[in-house]
Design a protein around this motif. Structure first.
Motif, mmCIF file in Angstrom:
data_model
loop_
_atom_site.group_PDB
_atom_site.id
_atom_site.type_symbol
_atom_site.label_atom_id
_atom_site.label_comp_id
_atom_site.label_asym_id
_atom_site.label_seq_id
_atom_site.Cartn_x
_atom_site.Cartn_y
_atom_site.Cartn_z
ATOM 1 N N THR A 1 -1.988 39.600 -2.761
ATOM 2 C CA THR A 1 -2.192 40.069 -1.551
ATOM 3 C C THR A 1 -2.128 39.006 -0.447
ATOM 4 N N SER A 2 -2.082 38.007 -0.922
ATOM 5 C CA SER A 2 -1.679 36.821 -0.118
ATOM 6 C C SER A 2 -0.161 36.647 0.505
ATOM 7 N N LEU A 3 0.527 37.001 -0.644
ATOM 8 C CA LEU A 3 2.075 37.103 -0.261
ATOM 9 C C LEU A 3 2.344 38.387 0.548
ATOM 10 N N LYS A 4 1.697 39.438 0.274
ATOM 11 C CA LYS A 4 1.864 40.559 1.247
ATOM 12 C C LYS A 4 1.609 40.316 2.547
ATOM 13 N N ASN A 5 0.421 39.384 2.756
ATOM 14 C CA ASN A 5 0.022 39.140 4.320
ATOM 15 C C ASN A 5 1.055 38.200 4.834
ATOM 16 N N LYS A 6 1.674 37.471 3.890
ATOM 17 C CA LYS A 6 2.857 36.468 4.313
ATOM 18 C C LYS A 6 4.049 37.258 5.097
ATOM 19 N N ILE A 7 4.384 38.386 4.349
ATOM 20 C CA ILE A 7 5.474 39.264 4.592
ATOM 21 C C ILE A 7 4.700 39.904 5.992
ATOM 22 N N HIS A 8 3.717 40.330 6.510
ATOM 23 C CA HIS A 8 3.182 40.958 7.440
ATOM 24 C C HIS A 8 3.390 39.935 8.492
ATOM 25 N N ALA A 9 3.073 38.791 8.245
ATOM 26 C CA ALA A 9 3.132 37.623 9.289
ATOM 27 C C ALA A 9 4.344 37.592 9.727
ATOM 28 N N HIS A 10 5.401 37.450 8.791
ATOM 29 C CA HIS A 10 6.898 37.253 9.013
ATOM 30 C C HIS A 10 7.536 38.304 9.735
ATOM 31 N N LEU A 11 7.116 39.572 9.361
ATOM 32 C CA LEU A 11 7.707 40.738 10.306
ATOM 33 C C LEU A 11 6.954 40.691 11.814
ATOM 34 N N LEU A 12 5.713 40.205 11.952
ATOM 35 C CA LEU A 12 5.033 40.060 13.286
ATOM 36 C C LEU A 12 5.808 39.113 14.055
ATOM 37 N N MET A 13 6.065 37.918 13.488
ATOM 38 C CA MET A 13 6.632 36.616 14.164
ATOM 39 C C MET A 13 7.968 37.034 14.788
ATOM 40 N N HIS A 14 8.823 37.989 13.879
ATOM 41 C CA HIS A 14 10.201 38.239 14.420
ATOM 42 C C HIS A 14 10.337 39.645 15.188
ATOM 43 N N GLU B 1 16.309 45.945 2.913
ATOM 44 C CA GLU B 1 17.521 46.139 4.061
ATOM 45 C C GLU B 1 17.457 45.183 5.026
ATOM 46 N N ILE B 2 16.564 44.336 5.531
ATOM 47 C CA ILE B 2 16.543 43.500 6.357
ATOM 48 C C ILE B 2 17.312 42.311 5.916
ATOM 49 N N HIS B 3 17.485 42.059 4.790
ATOM 50 C CA HIS B 3 18.308 40.879 4.148
ATOM 51 C C HIS B 3 17.731 39.700 4.713
ATOM 52 N N ASP B 4 16.430 39.425 4.558
ATOM 53 C CA ASP B 4 15.884 38.193 4.854
ATOM 54 C C ASP B 4 15.730 37.398 3.562
ATOM 55 N N TYR B 5 15.886 36.082 3.670
ATOM 56 C CA TYR B 5 16.142 35.404 2.279
ATOM 57 C C TYR B 5 14.377 35.111 2.215
ATOM 58 N N LYS B 6 13.574 34.986 2.955
ATOM 59 C CA LYS B 6 12.154 34.624 2.833
ATOM 60 C C LYS B 6 11.663 35.994 2.320
ATOM 61 N N ILE B 7 11.854 37.169 2.819
ATOM 62 C CA ILE B 7 11.091 38.242 2.470
ATOM 63 C C ILE B 7 11.530 38.584 0.923
ATOM 64 N N ASP B 8 12.891 38.475 0.762
ATOM 65 C CA ASP B 8 13.507 38.823 -0.305
ATOM 66 C C ASP B 8 12.852 37.851 -1.546
ATOM 67 N N GLY B 9 12.771 36.695 -1.370
ATOM 68 C CA GLY B 9 12.008 35.796 -2.199
ATOM 69 C C GLY B 9 10.334 36.168 -2.593
ATOM 70 N N ILE B 10 9.796 36.452 -1.476
ATOM 71 C CA ILE B 10 8.518 36.907 -1.475
ATOM 72 C C ILE B 10 8.446 38.164 -2.564
ATOM 73 N N LEU B 11 9.290 39.225 -2.163
ATOM 74 C CA LEU B 11 9.235 40.372 -2.772
ATOM 75 C C LEU B 11 9.629 40.145 -4.424
ATOM 76 N N SER B 12 10.361 39.248 -4.756
ATOM 77 C CA SER B 12 10.789 38.852 -6.169
ATOM 78 C C SER B 12 9.523 38.368 -6.820
ATOM 79 N N VAL B 13 8.511 37.717 -6.269
ATOM 80 C CA VAL B 13 7.417 36.987 -6.767
ATOM 81 C C VAL B 13 6.379 38.117 -6.934
ATOM 82 N N ILE B 14 6.501 39.142 -5.807
ATOM 83 C CA ILE B 14 5.445 40.203 -6.024
ATOM 84 C C ILE B 14 5.908 40.950 -7.091
#
Length: 324
Positions: free
Chosen positions: A132-145, A164-177
């Motif tokens: 859940t914490s990791l999903k919230n990080k993605i939401h925060a990243h999307l909001l910031m940009h 499809e956004i090809h953002d290394y942070k989002i891709d990394g978090i998705l791999s952990v999820i």
């Protein structure tokens, strides 16, 4: 003899006293099984008290094979908590002296199977919290940009759009999820097997709103139902009873005490909400709906959780399935 153990991660402070309260032996012992066995090698007959902490269980298991071991409740054993002068040596001696006088507030120690089940369901809860914490990080990243993705969050279609956004942070978090999802699925399958094999869990699953995971969590947090003389004691153990203050002949009732297991209170709230959604004609749901109009949804849910916990008590106590 009486032995007080003040347990820490790396060591335990031990104090041994006789029946008159005279200090016979004290030592700072490394928190190691061989060192603990060495310290107790010349102690044949003793009663031992350990203050509850994060590192007590393996010591309790080791020593309870030879001695009568008591687990002290640190909240209720106020002589140590309120002491103005606090050192490990004084804490260990005070524990031993309280044990000698019979003033130790003893904590319940579940059987090994219950401890294992508790560890299993709490492990899953911990993994879900991380996810859940990791999903919230993605939401925060999307909001910031200033990025916005339509659809239900973290469905397959939503995740494909994230990639499809090809953002290394989002891709990394998705791999952990993804890794967490696999682990959570594996633990969930094990929980399902354990719940099917446990008689108490099977009985609890006859109550609408309680599934495999919640049934096993409730069983592991309650332990042996026989230790509660009635359902009110179980509600008090769960921290769902209102706090009470009496002064000048007037009694005031405040918020619930929250003194028990937070895991048990949380799952009861979840099960109560599920029960209300799926059983509109049950007595618990009707009680909740009446109370919502007077007290609001939050207080009504807590009160309904108390009623559900009382149902749980009698299902476990009488070893019979739920019937409305």
């Amino acid at each position: 003899m009486f032995v007080g153990l003040d347990v820490h991660k790396k060591y335990l402070q031990a104090a041994v006293i006789d029946n008159e309260g005279t200090l016979l032996k004290e030592e700072r012992v490394p928190n190691d099984i061989k060192e603990i066995e060495r310290f107790f090698a010349d102690i044949d007959d003793a009663k031992i008290v350990i203050e509850s902490s994060s590192a007590w269980y393996h010591i309790y298991e080791l020593l309870s094979r030879r001695y009568r071991v008591v687990l002290s409740n640190p909240v209720k054993t106020k002589a140590i908590a309120s002491a103005k002068v606090k050192t490990d040596r004084l804490d260990a001696f005070t524990l031993a002296d309280l044990l000698r006088g019979g003033y130790v507030a003893e904590s319940y120690v579940p059987p090994r199977r219950i401890m294992d089940l508790r560890g299993l369901v709490r492990h899953r809860a911990g993994l879900v919290t991380i996810r859940t914490s990791l999903k919230n990080k993605i939401h925060a990243h999307l909001l910031m940009h200033g990025l916005r993705i339509e659809g239900t969050p973290f469905t397959k279609a939503y995740t494909d759009k994230l990639r499809e956004i090809h953002d290394y942070k989002i891709d990394g978090i998705l791999s952990v999820i993804d890794a967490l999802n696999r682990e959570i699925d594996q633990v969930s399958r094990r929980i399902t097997v354990e719940a099917r094999d446990d008689e108490c869990a099977r009985l609890l699953m006859t109550i609408p709103g309680i599934g495999y995971y919640s049934a096993l969590l409730i069983v592991s947090e309650i332990g042996e139902i026989e230790r509660f003389p009635d359902s009110s004691h179980l509600c008090s153990y769960a921290g769902l009873t209102p706090s009470t203050h009496s002064s000048g002949g007037v009694t005031y009732h405040g918020n619930i005490t929250k003194s028990g297991s937070r895991h048990l209170r949380w799952i009861l709230t979840e099960c109560t909400q599920c029960h209300i959604r799926t059983e509109p004609d049950s007595s618990i749901t009707k009680f909740h709906n009446r109370l919502v109009k007077k007290k609001g949804k939050a207080k009504a849910t807590v009160a309904a959780s108390v009623k559900l916990l009382k149902v749980i008590y009698w299902v476990l106590k009488e070893k019979r399935p739920y019937h409305s």
